[in-house]
Design an enzyme around this catalytic site. Structure first.
Site, PDB file in Angstrom:
ATOM      1  N   GLY A 202      22.416   1.360   1.403  1.00 54.33           N
ATOM      2  CA  GLY A 202      22.362   1.820   2.780  1.00 54.33           C
ATOM      3  C   GLY A 202      22.380   3.328   2.876  1.00 54.33           C
ATOM      4  O   GLY A 202      22.058   3.894   3.917  1.00 54.33           O
TER       5      GLY A 202
ATOM      6  N   ARG B 212      16.085  -1.313   0.004  1.00 57.93           N
ATOM      7  CA  ARG B 212      16.644  -2.040  -1.122  1.00 57.93           C
ATOM      8  C   ARG B 212      17.772  -1.300  -1.825  1.00 57.93           C
ATOM      9  O   ARG B 212      17.664  -0.135  -2.131  1.00 57.93           O
ATOM     10  CB  ARG B 212      15.519  -2.336  -2.131  1.00 57.93           C
ATOM     11  CG  ARG B 212      15.907  -3.266  -3.254  1.00 57.93           C
ATOM     12  CD  ARG B 212      14.696  -3.652  -4.051  1.00 57.93           C
ATOM     13  NE  ARG B 212      15.047  -4.423  -5.232  1.00 57.93           N
ATOM     14  CZ  ARG B 212      14.174  -4.837  -6.129  1.00 57.93           C
ATOM     15  NH1 ARG B 212      12.898  -4.556  -5.966  1.00 57.93           N
ATOM     16  NH2 ARG B 212      14.560  -5.520  -7.171  1.00 57.93           N
TER      17      ARG B 212
ATOM     18  N   LYS C 248      13.172   5.692  11.654  1.00 55.81           N
ATOM     19  CA  LYS C 248      14.211   6.708  11.821  1.00 55.81           C
ATOM     20  C   LYS C 248      13.566   8.077  11.744  1.00 55.81           C
ATOM     21  O   LYS C 248      12.695   8.312  10.907  1.00 55.81           O
ATOM     22  CB  LYS C 248      15.290   6.590  10.741  1.00 55.81           C
ATOM     23  CG  LYS C 248      16.342   7.710  10.829  1.00 55.81           C
ATOM     24  CD  LYS C 248      17.224   7.782   9.610  1.00 55.81           C
ATOM     25  CE  LYS C 248      18.146   9.005   9.681  1.00 55.81           C
ATOM     26  NZ  LYS C 248      19.020   9.130   8.499  1.00 55.81           N
TER      27      LYS C 248
ATOM     28  N   ALA D  77      -0.863   3.840  -2.361  1.00 55.97           N
ATOM     29  CA  ALA D  77      -2.145   4.259  -1.783  1.00 55.97           C
ATOM     30  C   ALA D  77      -1.938   5.279  -0.679  1.00 55.97           C
ATOM     31  O   ALA D  77      -2.608   6.319  -0.630  1.00 55.97           O
ATOM     32  CB  ALA D  77      -2.898   3.040  -1.252  1.00 55.97           C
TER      33      ALA D  77
ATOM     34  N   GLN E  90      11.331   0.664  -2.400  1.00 59.03           N
ATOM     35  CA  GLN E  90      11.127  -0.775  -2.271  1.00 59.03           C
ATOM     36  C   GLN E  90      11.971  -1.322  -1.124  1.00 59.03           C
ATOM     37  O   GLN E  90      13.008  -0.748  -0.768  1.00 59.03           O
ATOM     38  CB  GLN E  90      11.527  -1.479  -3.563  1.00 59.03           C
ATOM     39  CG  GLN E  90      10.629  -1.166  -4.751  1.00 59.03           C
ATOM     40  CD  GLN E  90       9.354  -1.985  -4.728  1.00 59.03           C
ATOM     41  OE1 GLN E  90       8.886  -2.390  -3.671  1.00 59.03           O
ATOM     42  NE2 GLN E  90       8.774  -2.228  -5.893  1.00 59.03           N
TER      43      GLN E  90
ATOM     44  N   ARG F 225      15.305  11.994  12.236  1.00 57.41           N
ATOM     45  CA  ARG F 225      16.488  12.764  12.623  1.00 57.41           C
ATOM     46  C   ARG F 225      16.183  13.762  13.739  1.00 57.41           C
ATOM     47  O   ARG F 225      17.010  14.032  14.592  1.00 57.41           O
ATOM     48  CB  ARG F 225      17.044  13.504  11.402  1.00 57.41           C
ATOM     49  CG  ARG F 225      18.524  13.827  11.504  1.00 57.41           C
ATOM     50  CD  ARG F 225      18.995  14.630  10.310  1.00 57.41           C
ATOM     51  NE  ARG F 225      18.833  13.937   9.049  1.00 57.41           N
ATOM     52  CZ  ARG F 225      19.677  13.054   8.553  1.00 57.41           C
ATOM     53  NH1 ARG F 225      20.757  12.738   9.241  1.00 57.41           N
ATOM     54  NH2 ARG F 225      19.465  12.483   7.381  1.00 57.41           N
TER      55      ARG F 225
ATOM     56  N   GLU G   5       5.995   4.525 -12.159  1.00 54.88           N
ATOM     57  CA  GLU G   5       5.542   3.148 -12.350  1.00 54.88           C
ATOM     58  C   GLU G   5       4.134   3.088 -12.929  1.00 54.88           C
ATOM     59  O   GLU G   5       3.865   2.342 -13.860  1.00 54.88           O
ATOM     60  CB  GLU G   5       5.583   2.399 -11.014  1.00 54.88           C
ATOM     61  CG  GLU G   5       5.226   0.930 -11.136  1.00 54.88           C
ATOM     62  CD  GLU G   5       5.333   0.201  -9.809  1.00 54.88           C
ATOM     63  OE1 GLU G   5       5.745  -0.971  -9.819  1.00 54.88           O
ATOM     64  OE2 GLU G   5       5.010   0.807  -8.774  1.00 54.88           O
TER      65      GLU G   5
ATOM     66  N   GLY H 227       0.780  -1.235   0.000  1.00 60.56           N
ATOM     67  CA  GLY H 227       0.000   0.000   0.000  1.00 60.56           C
ATOM     68  C   GLY H 227       0.808   1.280   0.000  1.00 60.56           C
ATOM     69  O   GLY H 227       0.315   2.323   0.427  1.00 60.56           O
TER      70      GLY H 227
END
Length: 452
Positions: free
Chosen positions: A381, A378, A418, A209, A358, A420, A232, A206
């Site tokens: 890092g 993905r 995370k 969405a 992703q 900051r 996409e 989702g």
């Protein structure tokens, strides 16, 4: 070509007489800003000495240019000695540097103009592609022209207090843009300018969405300008999702054309969709569904919209489909360049960027109930490093046949992994899959959602 030999010599001579002058102009000048090649080579030698933490003076500059093999190209030590003997005023070095920079920008403008004339006169290529390339070059020049240096803390603190005062007096209690999700806004204080916010999940959970829900809320409720880059899905597919969520009509009904048209009570699906379309008629929401997009092209399109209408939020769906526009050795470096580029655009345009990302297959390998972790982002890092906020969506996707698990699959755990400038936490939303709509748990599909 516009240039000032006297200004160029004055900058170099001032530095040779007082090496600290280099550090007063290095943020404003590059070697290529000097028109004459000998002057470029001398400034390069200054830069090498600075990197080596060696004092910049006549003797060290001669030695540096000998090592670099450029001393003979400028005419030997006598050329440098003559520069030093010109005795320009070191106190005025910033003024001399500004003249050099001004002339360099004018030369670049002429270069862009010439490039435009040449390409426009050729038969090959599309005119829009030529315009896009030229616009990108002009925007890069504009960034150089308006480059700012360090600012005193008192000035910055005063601006921050004024911003806080405006926030307190406004109808919106958060510093950044509200997302429409109560708990998310409480934890993040909204989507703040210059921040890169990553929204990540496995496919089908989702991401799009939720991004559309947030974009709709910002555009419809807050009346703020939103630019949605969809690499996409097509624009028509996004519009169908927006209408389904706003009208609360099943997306599958819209796609298959099985909506009801009969008027009366309750209202027909078509009547609900017409009303939803009316809401979007004047909404300040723009969709760009270019299948291939680089960071420079994204920045150019965003800058153009900002100049024409203003811009408050950029959404990118999704990060891994962008191109860095640079030659890289591998995919990890490519994604790293993309995430750095998005963060730079957020700072340059002073808007928040919500970028979808992703996740790798690691959560699935840890088991169906495994929650995503930062290490699951993905291909890079550096996404974690560049992001100011990282948000995960974690949801069990029940097979269609398992009706008893459908209620469980509606629960979506939103994890702030995370932040900051704030806390990390997790909370629940409800995902109404037929409408591609996330809501706070207190609202059901029968209740009127306050989201839009």
């Amino acid at each position: 070509m516009p240039f000032s030999e006297s200004a160029e010599r004055a900058v170099l001579g001032a530095i040779l007489n007082d090496g600290t002058c280099f550090y007063r102009v290095v943020d404003a000048l590059k070697p290529e800003d000097f028109y004459l090649e000998p002057h470029q080579l001398v400034f390069q030698a200054f830069a090498h000495l600075a990197l080596e933490n060696t004092p910049i003076d006549l003797v060290n500059t001669v030695a540096a240019m000998e090592r670099l093999g450029t001393l003979s190209l400028v005419g030997g030590p006598s050329f440098l000695a003559q520069l030093a003997q010109d005795l320009p005023d070191p106190e005025a070095v910033e003024h001399y540097a500004e003249i050099v920079r001004e002339k360099a920008i004018r030369r670049q403008l002429l270069k862009v103009s010439g490039s435009l004339m040449v390409e426009a006169g050729q038969e090959g290529g599309r005119a829009l592609d030529i315009l896009d390339r030229v616009e990108t070059m002009v925007l890069e020049l504009a960034d150089r022209a308006i480059q700012t240096g360090p600012r005193r803390i008192g000035e910055l603190a005063s601006e921050e207090l004024e911003h806080l005062e405006r926030t307190v007096k406004s109808d919106h209690p958060f510093i950044g843009l509200e997302t429409g999700f109560r708990r998310l806004d409480e934890l993040t204080s909204g989507l703040k300018a210059q921040e890169l916010i990553i929204l990540a999940a496995r496919p089908g959970v989702g991401k799009t969405a939720m991004a559309l829900n947030i974009a709709s809320h910002v555009a419809l409720r807050l009346k703020k300008n939103v630019l949605f880059f969809s690499l996409e899905m097509s624009a028509s597919a996004l519009v169908r999702r927006l209408l389904a969520a706003q009208a609360k009509v099943s997306l599958q009904k819209i796609i298959s054309g099985r909506i009801s048209f009969k008027t009366g009570r309750p209202r027909s699906d078509f009547e609900c969709l017409v009303e939803a379309a009316d809401h979007f008629a004047e909404a300040p929401l723009w969709i760009d569904d270019s299948a291939s997009l680089s960071i420079l092209e994204l920045r150019g399109k965003a800058r153009r919209l900002m100049m024409e209408h203003g811009l408050d939020l950029i959404v990118v769906d999704y990060l891994q489909l962008l191109s860095s526009g640079m030659k890289t050795e591998n995919r990890t470096q490519e994604v790293s360049a993309i995430s750095r580029g998005l963060k730079a655009v957020a700072k340059q345009l002073n808007v928040p960027i919500l970028a979808l990302s992703q996740l790798s297959r690691q959560p699935e390998r840890r088991g169906q109930d495994a929650r995503p972790q930062l290490s699951d982002l993905r291909e890079s890092g550096s996404i974690e490093q560049d992001a100011d906020v990282v948000i995960f969506i974690h949801r069990k996707i029940a097979p269609r046949a398992e009706e008893e698990n459908m209620e469980e699959s509606r629960k979506a755990e939103i994890i702030i992994a995370k932040q900051r400038n704030g806390p990390t936490d997790a909370f629940l939303l409800v995902y109404l899959e037929p409408y591609t709509l996330f809501t706070d748990p207190e609202f059901t599909d029968e209740a009127a959602s306050p989201f839009f």
